[in-house]
Design a protein around this motif. Structure first.
Motif, PDB file in Angstrom:
ATOM      1  N   PHE A   1      15.927  51.053  76.677  1.00 42.04           N
ATOM      2  CA  PHE A   1      16.221  49.951  77.783  1.00 42.04           C
ATOM      3  C   PHE A   1      17.618  49.353  77.123  1.00 42.04           C
ATOM      4  CE2 PHE A   1      11.928  49.855  78.772  1.00 42.04           C
ATOM      5  CZ  PHE A   1      12.143  49.480  80.141  1.00 42.04           C
TER       6      PHE A   1
ATOM      7  N   ARG B   1      11.335  38.617  87.882  1.00 38.64           N
ATOM      8  CA  ARG B   1      12.434  39.363  88.659  1.00 38.64           C
ATOM      9  C   ARG B   1      12.357  39.552  90.168  1.00 38.64           C
ATOM     10  NH1 ARG B   1      15.832  39.441  84.860  1.00 38.64           N
ATOM     11  NH2 ARG B   1      16.015  40.681  83.169  1.00 38.64           N
TER      12      ARG B   1
ATOM     13  N   GLN C   1      14.043  37.733  81.321  1.00 33.43           N
ATOM     14  CA  GLN C   1      13.189  38.441  82.433  1.00 33.43           C
ATOM     15  C   GLN C   1      12.657  37.595  83.427  1.00 33.43           C
ATOM     16  OE1 GLN C   1      10.211  40.900  80.683  1.00 33.43           O
ATOM     17  NE2 GLN C   1      10.922  42.705  81.623  1.00 33.43           N
TER      18      GLN C   1
ATOM     19  N   THR D   1      20.825  41.468  70.306  1.00 29.01           N
ATOM     20  CA  THR D   1      20.680  42.461  69.187  1.00 29.01           C
ATOM     21  C   THR D   1      21.911  41.989  68.388  1.00 29.01           C
ATOM     22  OG1 THR D   1      19.819  44.380  70.408  1.00 29.01           O
ATOM     23  CG2 THR D   1      20.783  44.730  68.278  1.00 29.01           C
TER      24      THR D   1
ATOM     25  N   PHE E   1      15.768  53.244  86.065  1.00 31.13           N
ATOM     26  CA  PHE E   1      15.938  53.619  87.544  1.00 31.13           C
ATOM     27  C   PHE E   1      17.446  52.987  87.690  1.00 31.13           C
ATOM     28  CE2 PHE E   1      14.627  49.112  87.453  1.00 31.13           C
ATOM     29  CZ  PHE E   1      15.440  48.405  88.278  1.00 31.13           C
TER      30      PHE E   1
ATOM     31  N   ARG F   1      23.988  48.018  67.326  1.00 32.90           N
ATOM     32  CA  ARG F   1      24.836  47.165  67.759  1.00 32.90           C
ATOM     33  C   ARG F   1      25.770  46.928  66.531  1.00 32.90           C
ATOM     34  NH1 ARG F   1      24.208  47.491  71.066  1.00 32.90           N
ATOM     35  NH2 ARG F   1      22.739  46.254  72.544  1.00 32.90           N
TER      36      ARG F   1
ATOM     37  N   MET G   1      19.154  37.249  77.464  1.00 32.18           N
ATOM     38  CA  MET G   1      18.401  38.144  76.739  1.00 32.18           C
ATOM     39  C   MET G   1      19.312  39.360  76.368  1.00 32.18           C
ATOM     40  SD  MET G   1      15.804  40.035  79.132  1.00 32.18           S
ATOM     41  CE  MET G   1      15.049  41.498  78.051  1.00 32.18           C
ATOM     42  N   LEU G   2      19.318  39.998  75.203  1.00 29.46           N
ATOM     43  CA  LEU G   2      18.705  39.952  74.210  1.00 29.46           C
ATOM     44  C   LEU G   2      19.536  40.277  73.185  1.00 29.46           C
ATOM     45  CD1 LEU G   2      15.548  39.716  73.185  1.00 29.46           C
ATOM     46  CD2 LEU G   2      15.326  42.292  73.493  1.00 29.46           C
TER      47      LEU G   2
ATOM     48  N   TYR H   1      26.638  41.176  72.172  1.00 27.60           N
ATOM     49  CA  TYR H   1      26.520  40.417  73.576  1.00 27.60           C
ATOM     50  C   TYR H   1      25.195  40.133  74.042  1.00 27.60           C
ATOM     51  CZ  TYR H   1      26.208  45.547  75.103  1.00 27.60           C
ATOM     52  OH  TYR H   1      25.769  46.873  75.359  1.00 27.60           O
ATOM     53  N   THR H   2      25.184  39.396  75.166  1.00 33.13           N
ATOM     54  CA  THR H   2      23.997  38.945  75.716  1.00 33.13           C
ATOM     55  C   THR H   2      24.408  39.060  77.119  1.00 33.13           C
ATOM     56  OG1 THR H   2      24.273  36.707  75.924  1.00 33.13           O
ATOM     57  CG2 THR H   2      22.958  37.752  74.107  1.00 33.13           C
ATOM     58  N   ILE H   3      24.162  40.182  77.890  1.00 33.56           N
ATOM     59  CA  ILE H   3      24.789  40.613  79.272  1.00 33.56           C
ATOM     60  C   ILE H   3      23.464  40.801  80.235  1.00 33.56           C
ATOM     61  CG2 ILE H   3      26.795  41.461  78.506  1.00 33.56           C
ATOM     62  CD1 ILE H   3      25.959  44.284  78.719  1.00 33.56           C
ATOM     63  N   VAL H   4      22.358  40.413  80.047  1.00 34.64           N
ATOM     64  CA  VAL H   4      21.037  40.620  80.627  1.00 34.64           C
ATOM     65  C   VAL H   4      20.437  39.092  80.771  1.00 34.64           C
ATOM     66  CG1 VAL H   4      18.949  41.670  81.020  1.00 34.64           C
ATOM     67  CG2 VAL H   4      20.947  42.974  80.162  1.00 34.64           C
TER      68      VAL H   4
HETATM   69  C1  LIG Z   1      15.426  46.507  71.506  1.00 38.26           C
HETATM   70  C2  LIG Z   1      16.217  46.149  72.608  1.00 38.26           C
HETATM   71  C3  LIG Z   1      17.461  45.627  72.607  1.00 38.26           C
HETATM   72  C4  LIG Z   1      18.228  45.128  73.246  1.00 38.26           C
HETATM   73  N1  LIG Z   1      19.592  44.586  72.925  1.00 38.26           N
HETATM   74  C5  LIG Z   1      20.223  43.955  73.835  1.00 38.26           C
HETATM   75  C6  LIG Z   1      21.537  43.018  73.503  1.00 38.26           C
HETATM   76  O1  LIG Z   1      21.913  43.289  72.546  1.00 38.26           O
HETATM   77  N2  LIG Z   1      22.143  42.831  74.660  1.00 38.26           N
HETATM   78  C7  LIG Z   1      21.811  42.604  75.835  1.00 38.26           C
HETATM   79  O2  LIG Z   1      22.464  42.031  76.976  1.00 38.26           O
HETATM   80  N3  LIG Z   1      20.614  42.963  76.223  1.00 38.26           N
HETATM   81  C8  LIG Z   1      19.677  43.892  75.411  1.00 38.26           C
HETATM   82  N4  LIG Z   1      18.610  44.237  75.766  1.00 38.26           N
HETATM   83  C9  LIG Z   1      18.080  44.355  76.908  1.00 38.26           C
HETATM   84  C10 LIG Z   1      17.989  45.290  77.734  1.00 38.26           C
HETATM   85  O3  LIG Z   1      19.506  45.141  78.389  1.00 38.26           O
HETATM   86  C11 LIG Z   1      17.278  45.017  79.094  1.00 38.26           C
HETATM   87  O4  LIG Z   1      15.789  45.194  78.437  1.00 38.26           O
HETATM   88  C12 LIG Z   1      17.517  46.176  80.237  1.00 38.26           C
HETATM   89  O5  LIG Z   1      18.416  45.849  80.808  1.00 38.26           O
HETATM   90  C13 LIG Z   1      16.259  45.902  80.876  1.00 38.26           C
HETATM   91  O6  LIG Z   1      15.981  44.668  81.716  1.00 38.26           O
HETATM   92  P1  LIG Z   1      14.665  43.993  81.387  1.00 38.26           P
HETATM   93  O7  LIG Z   1      14.317  44.109  80.008  1.00 38.26           O
HETATM   94  O8  LIG Z   1      14.770  42.674  81.878  1.00 38.26           O
HETATM   95  O9  LIG Z   1      13.617  45.196  82.134  1.00 38.26           O
HETATM   96  P2  LIG Z   1      13.135  44.772  83.733  1.00 38.26           P
HETATM   97  O10 LIG Z   1      14.830  44.689  84.684  1.00 38.26           O
HETATM   98  O11 LIG Z   1      12.515  43.289  84.072  1.00 38.26           O
HETATM   99  O12 LIG Z   1      12.567  46.089  84.193  1.00 38.26           O
HETATM  100  C14 LIG Z   1      11.588  46.517  83.593  1.00 38.26           C
HETATM  101  C15 LIG Z   1      10.650  47.425  84.213  1.00 38.26           C
HETATM  102  O13 LIG Z   1      10.484  46.869  85.545  1.00 38.26           O
HETATM  103  C16 LIG Z   1      10.407  47.689  86.334  1.00 38.26           C
HETATM  104  N5  LIG Z   1      11.574  47.180  87.366  1.00 38.26           N
HETATM  105  C17 LIG Z   1      12.400  45.978  87.456  1.00 38.26           C
HETATM  106  N6  LIG Z   1      12.878  45.905  88.343  1.00 38.26           N
HETATM  107  C18 LIG Z   1      12.780  46.871  89.317  1.00 38.26           C
HETATM  108  C19 LIG Z   1      13.494  47.039  90.542  1.00 38.26           C
HETATM  109  N7  LIG Z   1      14.407  46.661  91.272  1.00 38.26           N
HETATM  110  N8  LIG Z   1      12.908  48.326  91.184  1.00 38.26           N
HETATM  111  C20 LIG Z   1      11.922  49.237  90.526  1.00 38.26           C
HETATM  112  N9  LIG Z   1      11.433  48.971  89.359  1.00 38.26           N
HETATM  113  C21 LIG Z   1      11.809  47.775  88.706  1.00 38.26           C
HETATM  114  C22 LIG Z   1      10.982  49.235  86.009  1.00 38.26           C
HETATM  115  O14 LIG Z   1       9.887  49.922  85.694  1.00 38.26           O
HETATM  116  C23 LIG Z   1      11.773  48.601  84.573  1.00 38.26           C
HETATM  117  O15 LIG Z   1      11.753  49.845  83.830  1.00 38.26           O
HETATM  118  C24 LIG Z   1      17.890  44.998  74.847  1.00 38.26           C
HETATM  119  C25 LIG Z   1      16.781  45.470  75.095  1.00 38.26           C
HETATM  120  C26 LIG Z   1      15.752  45.919  74.263  1.00 38.26           C
HETATM  121  C27 LIG Z   1      14.364  46.505  74.378  1.00 38.26           C
END
Ligand SMILES: Cc1cc2nc3c(=O)[nH]c(=O)nc-3n(C[C@H](O)[C@H](O)[C@H](O)COP(=O)(O)OP(=O)(O)OC[C@H]3O[C@@H](n4cnc5c(N)ncnc54)[C@H](O)[C@@H]3O)c2cc1C
Length: 492
Positions: free
Chosen positions: A456, A163, A160, A198, A462, A108, A195-196, A154-157
């Motif tokens: 990620f 879900r 968890q 960085t 997916f 980032r 989250m998250l 940014y935090t654009i997610v």
């Molecule tokens: C090291 C790191 C740095 C990051 N930095 C940033 C950042 O700076 N800013 C930011 O905004 N975000 C950041 N992120 C967040 C990142 O954008 C999210 O981790 C990513 O969008 C995935 O969302 P999640 O972690 O909630 O996983 P989830 O959406 O919960 O998904 C995890 C797993 O669950 C399963 N799953 C979930 N939903 C479904 C579905 N509908 N259908 C099928 N399978 C599913 C899949 O196997 C998926 O891989 C970072 C993540 C990491 C690991």
């Protein structure tokens, strides 16, 4: 061509200016403490110094890294709205040059979110259709951030949590995810987590948005995008464990310099002034903010520049590691090394295709969205395979190492190190250094976090594949396939 700053000429932000701004009183929670001056804390000081180094590099390579904004100052090319192909190429080469400063290990860096904002500005009509006041707020914020060459994260997610339902369906816990609590004359009051972040400990400000799907009629309170300084009252930065704290340049050559940190950010009744609010109350607009503009394509073109650099670094490291262990010319090893080179060149080729085969949208020249989505999906699959190959090549050499730099100061331990770390092409010390570097890249907590990052940071796999699926020209491909049947019409 490089240039040094000249007195009287427009100047760019320097490392010193960045350092003077960063201890702004933001609240950073780590190891049971709440810090309000964090930049010299051992968890953060290495990465803060690396970012200052990026600004110094930029200030001493003005032509390559910056453009003249208004005759008064030069700012990063990541803020330039590309109207000509050369400008797209210029920003891409500036990103490559910055990526080389961190060897590809700062995800980032300041050219990432500035690229996202630039991509929103190239498609400002998307915001105008959402709401003219929100579009005006974005334009004015863009001008503000650009003229100061601010570093944004940014935090654009959404966090968890659970879900299986969207945030508005959790009636017992509506403010687990950041949402609007109330409107006031001054703006909206928000509470909840994102989250998250960085680099939230490194950046000046945070851009908040939503990439997760939101349900119309249920999730409007979460449909928000805004930007705020990270020292805004009520913002709490909840740092993950530091991989830099307790590290040193000898044992952890990467963690000690490039642990950019990731943090959950909690907003505790934070006021977002109207003039900082870019999306409000429209669930579909949260997606359009990134995907109907050039935000995603410009920010992740920067990511591909960085990944290209990182893969070249890892391929070079694999080559040197196998030379040191004497296996580099074995046919099976050459094959694995060749595969790494091949994947590196493939990612580099994809990056080049993004910047050399752009599309024109209105006045702007930007990378092609469907190619960008494909690059995200491919990169997410390549990196884990790459790390697996590096591990295969390393064997136990990355483990049979002195416990720490302190062993070098103990004459007996040092003599034993000299005796046991043999290589016919490197000194025992070089062998230890290369192996420690390899472990930091692939096996340390820092290295493991990078694996998770590459898998990620642009969303789950997916999702990347479903974006490719949405953009692909299925009709064209089907027509091509079915054209093979044209001459068999008589069988119908
Ligand atoms: C090291 C790191 C740095 C990051 N930095 C940033 C950042 O700076 N800013 C930011 O905004 N975000 C950041 N992120 C967040 C990142 O954008 C999210 O981790 C990513 O969008 C995935 O969302 P999640 O972690 O909630 O996983 P989830 O959406 O919960 O998904 C995890 C797993 O669950 C399963 N799953 C979930 N939903 C479904 C579905 N509908 N259908 C099928 N399978 C599913 C899949 O196997 C998926 O891989 C970072 C993540 C990491 C690991």
């Amino acid at each position: 061509m490089s240039t040094s700053p000249r007195s009287g000429a427009a100047q760019a932000r320097t490392g010193q200016q960045y350092l003077s701004a960063i201890d702004d009183g933001r609240q950073v929670f780590i190891n049971g403490q709440c810090l309000t001056r964090h930049s010299q804390h051992p968890a953060f000081s290495g990465a803060v110094a690396s970012v200052a180094g990026l600004y110094d590099y930029q200030a001493s390579h003005l032509e390559d890294m910056t453009f003249d904004l208004d005759g008064q100052r030069r700012v990063s090319k990541a803020w330039e709205l590309p109207q000509r192909h050369e400008q797209l190429l210029g920003r891409a080469h500036a990103s490559l040059a910055w990526a080389r400063q961190s060897l590809g290990w700062l995800g980032r860096s300041p050219d990432h979110v500035s690229a996202a904002l630039s991509g929103m500005l190239t498609h400002i009509e998307v915001f105008e259709a959402h709401c003219p006041d929100r579009a005006a707020a974005l334009k004015s914020y863009f001008a503000y951030a650009r003229e100061r060459d601010l570093y944004l994260t940014y935090t654009i997610v959404n966090p968890q949590g659970d879900r299986s339902r969207s945030p508005g369906e959790h009636a017992q816990n509506l403010y687990h995810t950041l949402g609007v609590v109330k409107e006031t004359d001054a703006g909206v009051i928000v509470t909840g987590a994102k989250m998250l972040g960085t680099a939230a400990v490194l950046a000046d400000e945070v851009l908040v948005g939503v990439q997760n799907p939101l349900k119309p009629g249920v999730d409007e309170r979460y449909a928000l995008s805004f930007a705020l300084p990270l020292n805004t009252p009520g913002i709490k930065i909840l740092s993950r464990v530091s991989y830099a704290e307790g590290s040193n340049r000898f044992d952890h050559p990467l963690s000690s310099r490039f642990d950019e940190n990731d943090a959950l950010i909690y907003f505790d009744n934070v006021l977002v002034p109207w003039e900082r609010l870019f999306v409000y109350g429209d669930t579909g607009m949260c997606r359009r903010q990134f995907h109907s503009t050039a935000a995603e394509v410009l920010m992740d073109t920067q990511s591909l520049a960085r990944l290209t650099t990182k893969l070249h670094f890892l391929t070079g490291l694999a080559q040197r590691m196998t030379e040191i262990t004497g296996v580099s010319d074995f046919p099976a090893v050459r094959e694995l090394l060749g595969e790494m080179a091949c994947n590196t060149l493939m990612i580099e080729g994809l990056f080049k295709s993004l910047i050399h085969c752009p599309v024109t949208q209105g006045k702007y020249v930007v990378p092609d969205k469907k190619h960008l989505y494909m690059c995200q999906a491919v990169a997410q699959s390549v990196y884990p395979k790459f790390i697996e190959t590096l591990r295969k090549l390393a064997g136990g050499g990355v483990i049979m190492l002195p416990s720490s730099v302190d062993d070098l100061a103990n004459p007996q331990a040092r003599a034993l190190m000299e005796q046991t770390q043999y290589s016919s092409v490197a000194s025992p010390l070089e062998r230890v250094q290369v192996m420690k570097l390899a472990w930091d890249a692939m096996g340390s907590e820092f290295g493991s976090r990078h694996l998770q990052y590459e898998m990620f940071y642009s969303g789950p796999h997916f999702v990347a594949l479903s974006r490719v699926h949405s953009e692909y020209d299925w009709e064209g491909a089907k027509a091509l396939a079915c054209s093979a049947l044209a001459e068999t019409a008589e069988f119908r």
